[in-house]
Design an enzyme around this catalytic site. Sequence first.
Site, PDB file in Angstrom:
ATOM      1  N   TYR A 257     -36.276 -31.613  13.967  1.00  0.00           N
ATOM      2  CA  TYR A 257     -35.872 -32.659  14.906  1.00  0.00           C
ATOM      3  C   TYR A 257     -35.495 -32.065  16.262  1.00  0.00           C
ATOM      4  O   TYR A 257     -34.857 -31.028  16.358  1.00  0.00           O
ATOM      5  CB  TYR A 257     -34.670 -33.450  14.344  1.00  0.00           C
TER       6      TYR A 257
ATOM      7  N   THR B  70     -76.372 -59.225  28.189  1.00  0.00           N
ATOM      8  CA  THR B  70     -76.206 -57.778  28.238  1.00  0.00           C
ATOM      9  C   THR B  70     -76.177 -57.442  29.719  1.00  0.00           C
ATOM     10  O   THR B  70     -76.840 -58.113  30.517  1.00  0.00           O
ATOM     11  CB  THR B  70     -77.382 -57.024  27.560  1.00  0.00           C
ATOM     12  N   HIS B  71     -75.396 -56.464  30.089  1.00  0.00           N
ATOM     13  CA  HIS B  71     -75.195 -56.124  31.513  1.00  0.00           C
ATOM     14  C   HIS B  71     -74.709 -57.330  32.316  1.00  0.00           C
ATOM     15  O   HIS B  71     -75.003 -57.445  33.498  1.00  0.00           O
ATOM     16  CB  HIS B  71     -76.488 -55.581  32.145  1.00  0.00           C
TER      17      HIS B  71
ATOM     18  N   LYS C  83     -56.132 -75.230  43.234  1.00  0.00           N
ATOM     19  CA  LYS C  83     -56.228 -74.141  42.248  1.00  0.00           C
ATOM     20  C   LYS C  83     -55.612 -74.443  40.886  1.00  0.00           C
ATOM     21  O   LYS C  83     -54.557 -75.066  40.796  1.00  0.00           O
ATOM     22  CB  LYS C  83     -55.525 -72.910  42.806  1.00  0.00           C
TER      23      LYS C  83
ATOM     24  N   SER D 262     -51.388 -72.716  42.481  1.00  0.00           N
ATOM     25  CA  SER D 262     -51.146 -71.806  43.592  1.00  0.00           C
ATOM     26  C   SER D 262     -50.132 -72.452  44.525  1.00  0.00           C
ATOM     27  O   SER D 262     -50.116 -73.664  44.686  1.00  0.00           O
ATOM     28  CB  SER D 262     -52.463 -71.542  44.323  1.00  0.00           C
TER      29      SER D 262
ATOM     30  N   GLU E 166     -55.117 -63.521  32.517  1.00  0.00           N
ATOM     31  CA  GLU E 166     -55.000 -62.363  33.416  1.00  0.00           C
ATOM     32  C   GLU E 166     -53.811 -61.483  33.028  1.00  0.00           C
ATOM     33  O   GLU E 166     -53.882 -60.251  33.063  1.00  0.00           O
ATOM     34  CB  GLU E 166     -54.844 -62.834  34.866  1.00  0.00           C
TER      35      GLU E 166
ATOM     36  N   LYS F 261     -38.579 -44.674  21.039  1.00  0.00           N
ATOM     37  CA  LYS F 261     -38.156 -46.059  20.782  1.00  0.00           C
ATOM     38  C   LYS F 261     -38.448 -47.059  21.883  1.00  0.00           C
ATOM     39  O   LYS F 261     -39.150 -48.052  21.655  1.00  0.00           O
ATOM     40  CB  LYS F 261     -36.662 -46.070  20.456  1.00  0.00           C
TER      41      LYS F 261
HETATM   42  N1  ARG Z   1     -30.421 -41.257  18.801  1.00  0.00           N
HETATM   43  C1  ARG Z   1     -31.099 -40.273  18.068  1.00  0.00           C
HETATM   44  C2  ARG Z   1     -32.603 -40.583  18.063  1.00  0.00           C
HETATM   45  O1  ARG Z   1     -32.935 -41.648  18.404  1.00  0.00           O
HETATM   46  C3  ARG Z   1     -30.595 -40.253  16.670  1.00  0.00           C
HETATM   47  C4  ARG Z   1     -30.681 -38.913  16.023  1.00  0.00           C
HETATM   48  C5  ARG Z   1     -29.652 -38.036  16.587  1.00  0.00           C
HETATM   49  N2  ARG Z   1     -29.651 -36.761  16.001  1.00  0.00           N
HETATM   50  C6  ARG Z   1     -29.116 -35.723  16.618  1.00  0.00           C
HETATM   51  N3  ARG Z   1     -29.144 -34.605  16.016  1.00  0.00           N
HETATM   52  N4  ARG Z   1     -28.547 -35.833  17.779  1.00  0.00           N
HETATM   53  O2  ARG Z   1     -33.416 -39.775  17.763  1.00  0.00           O
END
Ligand code: ARG
Length: 478
Positions: A317, A155-156, A283, A277, A290, A325
Amino acid sequence: MAQLWGGRFTKETDKLVYRFNASISFDQKFFSQDIEGSIAHVIMLAKQGILTNQEKDAILKGLVEIRKDVEEGRLAITEEYEDIHSFVEANLIERIGDAGKKLHTGRSRNDQVAVDMRLHTRLEVLYVNELLKELLCTLLHIMEENIDTYMPGFTHLQKAQPVTLAHHVGAYFEMFKRDRSRLEDIYRRMNYCPLGAGALAGTTYPLDRNYTASILGFEGPTLNSMDSVSDRDYVIEFLSALSTIMMHLSRFCEEIIIWNSDEYRFVEIDDAYSTGSSIMPQKKNPDIAELVRGKTGRVYGALMSILTTMKGIPLAYNKDMQEDKELTFDAIDTVKGCLALFEGMVRTMKFRKDRMEKSAMKGFTNATDAADYLVGRGVPFRDAHGIIGRLVLYCIDKQCGIEDLSIEELKKISPVFEADVYEAVSLKTCVEKRLTLGAPGFNVMREVIGMHKEYLSKGWKHENEMFKDVTLIDDING
Ligand code: ARG
């Protein structure tokens, strides 16, 4: 520049604007899910009489061929298309003509991208789960081999009480086990199909959303079309779970780095998992550990990014969501890579039992047990604590351990000590006596290992569904 819109525009899009807006460079990652979603959509459209069977057959054949051509390298996904959806649709129309123009009936790219991302993420949840399972098997193996490998518990970062390597590794077993159960929760919660939500308000076509959901292996359809196209909670939850996995890996890596240092030498990392190294010939660096520790920041970054992106988005949307993504894909690849490498590193790592045991003997890790010995002979714990404190001071002065003192020396500090004290403060007794469930005592450790074995043999409810998505396409091929 190939795009699906343009009818209401009088000028061509500026090249820079086009590139800024385009997503094909990264959304091609879910090319096969895009095809899959389209296949399900078209089968449903035909069932509902919105497409004829001939149209359906032509579209399905076209989609399967596009998929094959891309997979076998005859057709390249190029940046001349705005996104993966445009790429597929444009190629379909080029191949089968007018029927191809009906693919997008009753669908928007908003629900299309929502279903693609979900299918892709769902599969990745399963992959990460598999990697975690492999790591757990390796950890369990190390535990079984080291039930009586003594080491100091800290601990610590100061020596506290003796434990065993099985017990120490067992703590990480618990962490990665919880990580798996988090993935299972996420899977269950995200497994609803947004397809059919349209742009935001559903469609006027009589779509059968239950049907598409079931073809794609979802529990059912989502119930609000605006939420369907703008929900990215599952991405956030997944990134949060991935961040926690990285935090666990990073803690373990930190310990391995310490254990691998010359001062400790508890472990030897296999040559295959260390590097040298360029200047210091002596080394052998724990670079993999890491790097895993370092990459943790990158995965946290992806979580912070999507949380921040989502916080100001009005329904439904908005293009901001395209930002869900790149960093997510990067985080998933990072975690998968780290899990696989970490598993290999610990599997091939040598544990220096002699060094660990020697270290456990030093640093008064048996001081609590010495106090408990006095308690067992009627001394109140608080007094025993004081007596052992003075004993430790005496030992520090003499540069020795409690067990090195003669019985006369011990009796001078407290007459309660008898010859059986040596046995009571031995490393073996210290560990053996810790017999509460969850402690390092040999018998309870064996009991817990038994539970872990049972847990790993059971598998995970969704594991069988792993390649369902691919089967859908194969069915049609056959
Ligand atoms: N490339 C867009 C996305 O990844 C797809 C959806 C596009 N829709 C739109 N109304 N432009 O979200």
